[in-house]
Design a protein around this motif. Structure first.
Motif, PDB file in Angstrom:
ATOM      1  N   PRO A   8       0.826  -1.215   0.000  1.00  0.00           N
ATOM      2  CA  PRO A   8       0.000   0.000   0.000  1.00  0.00           C
ATOM      3  C   PRO A   8       0.860   1.265   0.000  1.00  0.00           C
ATOM      4  CG  PRO A   8      -0.800  -1.582   1.613  1.00  0.00           C
ATOM      5  CD  PRO A   8       0.521  -2.100   1.112  1.00  0.00           C
ATOM      6  N   TYR A   9       0.496   2.209  -0.862  1.00  0.00           N
ATOM      7  CA  TYR A   9       1.117   3.534  -0.853  1.00  0.00           C
ATOM      8  C   TYR A   9       0.154   4.542  -1.449  1.00  0.00           C
ATOM      9  CZ  TYR A   9       2.709   2.619  -5.753  1.00  0.00           C
ATOM     10  OH  TYR A   9       2.798   2.324  -7.084  1.00  0.00           O
ATOM     11  N   ASP A  10       0.400   5.809  -1.159  1.00  0.00           N
ATOM     12  CA  ASP A  10      -0.454   6.903  -1.586  1.00  0.00           C
ATOM     13  C   ASP A  10      -0.109   7.282  -3.028  1.00  0.00           C
ATOM     14  OD1 ASP A  10      -1.945   9.203  -1.930  1.00  0.00           O
ATOM     15  OD2 ASP A  10      -0.910  10.339  -0.375  1.00  0.00           O
ATOM     16  N   MET A  11      -1.042   7.054  -3.934  1.00  0.00           N
ATOM     17  CA  MET A  11      -0.796   7.333  -5.347  1.00  0.00           C
ATOM     18  C   MET A  11      -0.535   8.816  -5.589  1.00  0.00           C
ATOM     19  SD  MET A  11      -0.520   5.979  -8.422  1.00  0.00           S
ATOM     20  CE  MET A  11      -1.527   4.580  -8.859  1.00  0.00           C
ATOM     21  N   SER A  12      -1.126   9.703  -4.796  1.00  0.00           N
ATOM     22  CA  SER A  12      -0.874  11.131  -5.024  1.00  0.00           C
ATOM     23  C   SER A  12       0.597  11.469  -4.783  1.00  0.00           C
ATOM     24  CB  SER A  12      -1.778  11.999  -4.151  1.00  0.00           C
ATOM     25  OG  SER A  12      -1.496  11.796  -2.781  1.00  0.00           O
ATOM     26  N   VAL A  46      -7.636  -1.208  -2.037  1.00  0.00           N
ATOM     27  CA  VAL A  46      -6.465  -0.731  -1.312  1.00  0.00           C
ATOM     28  C   VAL A  46      -5.628   0.134  -2.254  1.00  0.00           C
ATOM     29  CG1 VAL A  46      -5.073  -2.782  -1.864  1.00  0.00           C
ATOM     30  CG2 VAL A  46      -4.533  -1.446   0.172  1.00  0.00           C
ATOM     31  N   GLU A  47      -5.057   1.212  -1.688  1.00  0.00           N
ATOM     32  CA  GLU A  47      -4.167   2.055  -2.486  1.00  0.00           C
ATOM     33  C   GLU A  47      -2.854   1.325  -2.728  1.00  0.00           C
ATOM     34  OE1 GLU A  47      -4.492   4.811  -4.117  1.00  0.00           O
ATOM     35  OE2 GLU A  47      -6.509   5.196  -3.457  1.00  0.00           O
ATOM     36  N   PRO A  48      -2.256   1.495  -3.853  1.00  0.00           N
ATOM     37  CA  PRO A  48      -2.554   2.410  -4.936  1.00  0.00           C
ATOM     38  C   PRO A  48      -3.541   1.847  -5.967  1.00  0.00           C
ATOM     39  CG  PRO A  48      -0.519   1.305  -5.430  1.00  0.00           C
ATOM     40  CD  PRO A  48      -0.980   0.800  -4.078  1.00  0.00           C
ATOM     41  N   MET A  49      -4.025   0.624  -5.742  1.00  0.00           N
ATOM     42  CA  MET A  49      -4.880  -0.031  -6.731  1.00  0.00           C
ATOM     43  C   MET A  49      -6.213   0.691  -6.924  1.00  0.00           C
ATOM     44  SD  MET A  49      -2.645  -2.121  -7.569  1.00  0.00           S
ATOM     45  CE  MET A  49      -3.443  -3.168  -8.760  1.00  0.00           C
ATOM     46  N   THR A  50      -6.748   1.287  -5.857  1.00  0.00           N
ATOM     47  CA  THR A  50      -8.007   2.026  -5.966  1.00  0.00           C
ATOM     48  C   THR A  50      -7.867   3.174  -6.955  1.00  0.00           C
ATOM     49  OG1 THR A  50      -8.512   1.484  -3.670  1.00  0.00           O
ATOM     50  CG2 THR A  50      -9.746   3.307  -4.647  1.00  0.00           C
ATOM     51  N   THR A  51      -6.809   3.949  -6.795  1.00  0.00           N
ATOM     52  CA  THR A  51      -6.581   5.073  -7.701  1.00  0.00           C
ATOM     53  C   THR A  51      -6.229   4.588  -9.098  1.00  0.00           C
ATOM     54  OG1 THR A  51      -5.899   6.465  -5.860  1.00  0.00           O
ATOM     55  CG2 THR A  51      -5.223   7.176  -8.067  1.00  0.00           C
ATOM     56  N   LEU A  52      -5.422   3.538  -9.203  1.00  0.00           N
ATOM     57  CA  LEU A  52      -5.101   2.985 -10.519  1.00  0.00           C
ATOM     58  C   LEU A  52      -6.378   2.596 -11.254  1.00  0.00           C
ATOM     59  CD1 LEU A  52      -3.028   1.881 -12.634  1.00  0.00           C
ATOM     60  CD2 LEU A  52      -3.277  -0.318 -11.460  1.00  0.00           C
ATOM     61  N   ALA A  53      -7.257   1.860 -10.606  1.00  0.00           N
ATOM     62  CA  ALA A  53      -8.501   1.416 -11.242  1.00  0.00           C
ATOM     63  C   ALA A  53      -9.339   2.611 -11.690  1.00  0.00           C
ATOM     64  CB  ALA A  53      -9.291   0.531 -10.290  1.00  0.00           C
ATOM     65  N   VAL A 143       0.051   4.047 -13.406  1.00  0.00           N
ATOM     66  CA  VAL A 143       0.963   2.904 -13.307  1.00  0.00           C
ATOM     67  C   VAL A 143       1.154   2.635 -11.819  1.00  0.00           C
ATOM     68  CG1 VAL A 143       2.204   3.352 -15.478  1.00  0.00           C
ATOM     69  CG2 VAL A 143       3.092   4.320 -13.344  1.00  0.00           C
ATOM     70  N   VAL A 144       1.450   1.390 -11.487  1.00  0.00           N
ATOM     71  CA  VAL A 144       1.792   1.060 -10.102  1.00  0.00           C
ATOM     72  C   VAL A 144       3.056   0.220 -10.100  1.00  0.00           C
ATOM     73  CG1 VAL A 144      -0.568   1.143  -9.194  1.00  0.00           C
ATOM     74  CG2 VAL A 144       0.368  -1.031  -9.988  1.00  0.00           C
ATOM     75  N   ASP A 145       3.659   0.167  -8.930  1.00  0.00           N
ATOM     76  CA  ASP A 145       4.857  -0.627  -8.756  1.00  0.00           C
ATOM     77  C   ASP A 145       4.792  -1.306  -7.402  1.00  0.00           C
ATOM     78  OD1 ASP A 145       7.458  -1.668  -9.181  1.00  0.00           O
ATOM     79  OD2 ASP A 145       7.903   0.089 -10.407  1.00  0.00           O
ATOM     80  N   ARG A 146       5.852  -2.012  -7.055  1.00  0.00           N
ATOM     81  CA  ARG A 146       5.865  -2.777  -5.799  1.00  0.00           C
ATOM     82  C   ARG A 146       5.763  -1.890  -4.573  1.00  0.00           C
ATOM     83  NH1 ARG A 146      11.057  -5.936  -7.865  1.00  0.00           N
ATOM     84  NH2 ARG A 146      11.637  -3.769  -7.906  1.00  0.00           N
ATOM     85  N   LEU A 148       6.237   2.634  -3.216  1.00  0.00           N
ATOM     86  CA  LEU A 148       6.313   4.038  -3.632  1.00  0.00           C
ATOM     87  C   LEU A 148       7.690   4.400  -4.175  1.00  0.00           C
ATOM     88  CD1 LEU A 148       5.144   6.873  -3.847  1.00  0.00           C
ATOM     89  CD2 LEU A 148       5.699   7.211  -1.422  1.00  0.00           C
ATOM     90  N   ASP A 149       8.739   3.943  -3.543  1.00  0.00           N
ATOM     91  CA  ASP A 149      10.090   4.264  -4.005  1.00  0.00           C
ATOM     92  C   ASP A 149      10.328   3.732  -5.420  1.00  0.00           C
ATOM     93  OD1 ASP A 149      12.694   5.442  -3.539  1.00  0.00           O
ATOM     94  OD2 ASP A 149      13.454   3.382  -3.403  1.00  0.00           O
ATOM     95  N   ASP A 150       9.937   2.481  -5.686  1.00  0.00           N
ATOM     96  CA  ASP A 150      10.093   1.919  -7.027  1.00  0.00           C
ATOM     97  C   ASP A 150       9.245   2.673  -8.047  1.00  0.00           C
ATOM     98  OD1 ASP A 150      11.866   0.035  -6.103  1.00  0.00           O
ATOM     99  OD2 ASP A 150      10.448  -1.635  -6.172  1.00  0.00           O
ATOM    100  N   HIS A 151       8.044   3.087  -7.642  1.00  0.00           N
ATOM    101  CA  HIS A 151       7.164   3.845  -8.531  1.00  0.00           C
ATOM    102  C   HIS A 151       7.841   5.151  -8.952  1.00  0.00           C
ATOM    103  CE1 HIS A 151       2.790   5.021  -9.513  1.00  0.00           C
ATOM    104  NE2 HIS A 151       3.583   5.905 -10.081  1.00  0.00           N
ATOM    105  N   ARG A 152       8.334   5.895  -7.974  1.00  0.00           N
ATOM    106  CA  ARG A 152       9.000   7.168  -8.278  1.00  0.00           C
ATOM    107  C   ARG A 152      10.221   6.970  -9.169  1.00  0.00           C
ATOM    108  NH1 ARG A 152       8.576   9.750  -2.280  1.00  0.00           N
ATOM    109  NH2 ARG A 152       6.622  10.863  -2.582  1.00  0.00           N
ATOM    110  N   LYS A 153      11.017   5.946  -8.871  1.00  0.00           N
ATOM    111  CA  LYS A 153      12.197   5.658  -9.698  1.00  0.00           C
ATOM    112  C   LYS A 153      11.796   5.320 -11.128  1.00  0.00           C
ATOM    113  CE  LYS A 153      15.126   3.920  -5.964  1.00  0.00           C
ATOM    114  NZ  LYS A 153      15.701   2.700  -5.378  1.00  0.00           N
ATOM    115  N   ALA A 154      10.715   4.580 -11.294  1.00  0.00           N
ATOM    116  CA  ALA A 154      10.259   4.192 -12.633  1.00  0.00           C
ATOM    117  C   ALA A 154       9.822   5.404 -13.443  1.00  0.00           C
ATOM    118  CB  ALA A 154       9.121   3.181 -12.532  1.00  0.00           C
ATOM    119  N   VAL A 155       9.059   6.295 -12.840  1.00  0.00           N
ATOM    120  CA  VAL A 155       8.611   7.497 -13.555  1.00  0.00           C
ATOM    121  C   VAL A 155       9.811   8.375 -13.892  1.00  0.00           C
ATOM    122  CG1 VAL A 155       7.184   9.581 -13.406  1.00  0.00           C
ATOM    123  CG2 VAL A 155       6.294   7.394 -12.565  1.00  0.00           C
ATOM    124  N   ARG A 156      10.759   8.511 -12.958  1.00  0.00           N
ATOM    125  CA  ARG A 156      11.973   9.286 -13.210  1.00  0.00           C
ATOM    126  C   ARG A 156      12.781   8.657 -14.360  1.00  0.00           C
ATOM    127  NH1 ARG A 156      13.453  13.974 -13.104  1.00  0.00           N
ATOM    128  NH2 ARG A 156      14.075  13.434 -15.179  1.00  0.00           N
TER     129      ARG A 156
END
Length: 180
Positions: A8-12, A46-53, A143-146, A148-156
């Motif tokens: 779980p992480y905050d998609m915002s 559950v976040e981030p899946m709620t926002t992704l959906a 997009v989601v990742d495992r 929050l840190d991986d998500h940010r790295k992926a977008v970067r």
């Protein structure tokens, strides 16, 4: 789904965009939406899946309304793509050739990348097209990742390798022609 896709992480927090390397604007006449590895039974409680959906639902609806082609890809595909959607099965092999064929069949040169496993699958979906001159948009809050840190790295990383990072609201506004 038997196990969570992401902690779980905050998609915002994940949708904070890095600096854009390009000034591209998504166009309904040029874009194709790719939904990578999104199961039909997407976990939505559950976040981030709620926002992704929610964001994927908004993007799909807008794309269908505007005639923007939608492609779904998956290693394991449950069911079939929705009406007007195209399925790219098992993209572990020659991923880019099949994706390029779909882009070419619709005369499209922009790719809106969304889906699951941003650090690997989504970035790999973007790499070949970006190298081949396709304008790639990484929809950071679709997009989601495992974690929050991986998500940010992926977008970067997507931005560092030529993709334009955008949010769902930005890309929908651009497709509708109300945002530049």
């Amino acid at each position: 789904m038997t196990r969570p896709v992401a902690d779980p992480y905050d998609m915002s927090a994940a949708a904070v965009l890095p600096e854009r390397a390009s000034a591209w604007t998504a166009s309904a006449q040029r874009a194709l939406l790719l939904m990578h590895d999104v199961p039909l039974d997407l976990e939505r409680d559950v976040e981030p899946m709620t926002t992704l959906a929610h964001n994927l639902d908004q993007l799909r609806a807008t794309c269908h309304e505007l005639g923007v082609p939608v492609a779904r890809s998956a290693v394991r595909f449950d069911g079939g793509p929705g009406p007007g959607e195209h399925w790219l099965a098992d993209l572990a092999g020659d991923h880019f050739t099949r994706l390029r064929d779909v882009l070419d069949s619709f005369g499209r040169d922009q790719l809106l990348v969304t889906g699951i496993r941003a650090h690997a699958a989504c970035l790999m979906s973007a790499a070949g097209p970006a190298l081949a001159g396709v304008q790639v948009f990484c929809v950071a809050d679709a997009v989601v990742d495992r974690c929050l840190d991986d998500h940010r790295k992926a977008v970067r990383a997507a931005a560092d390798h030529g993709a334009t990072p955008v949010t769902t609201g930005q890309v929908i506004g651009q497709l509708l022609g109300v945002l530049l």
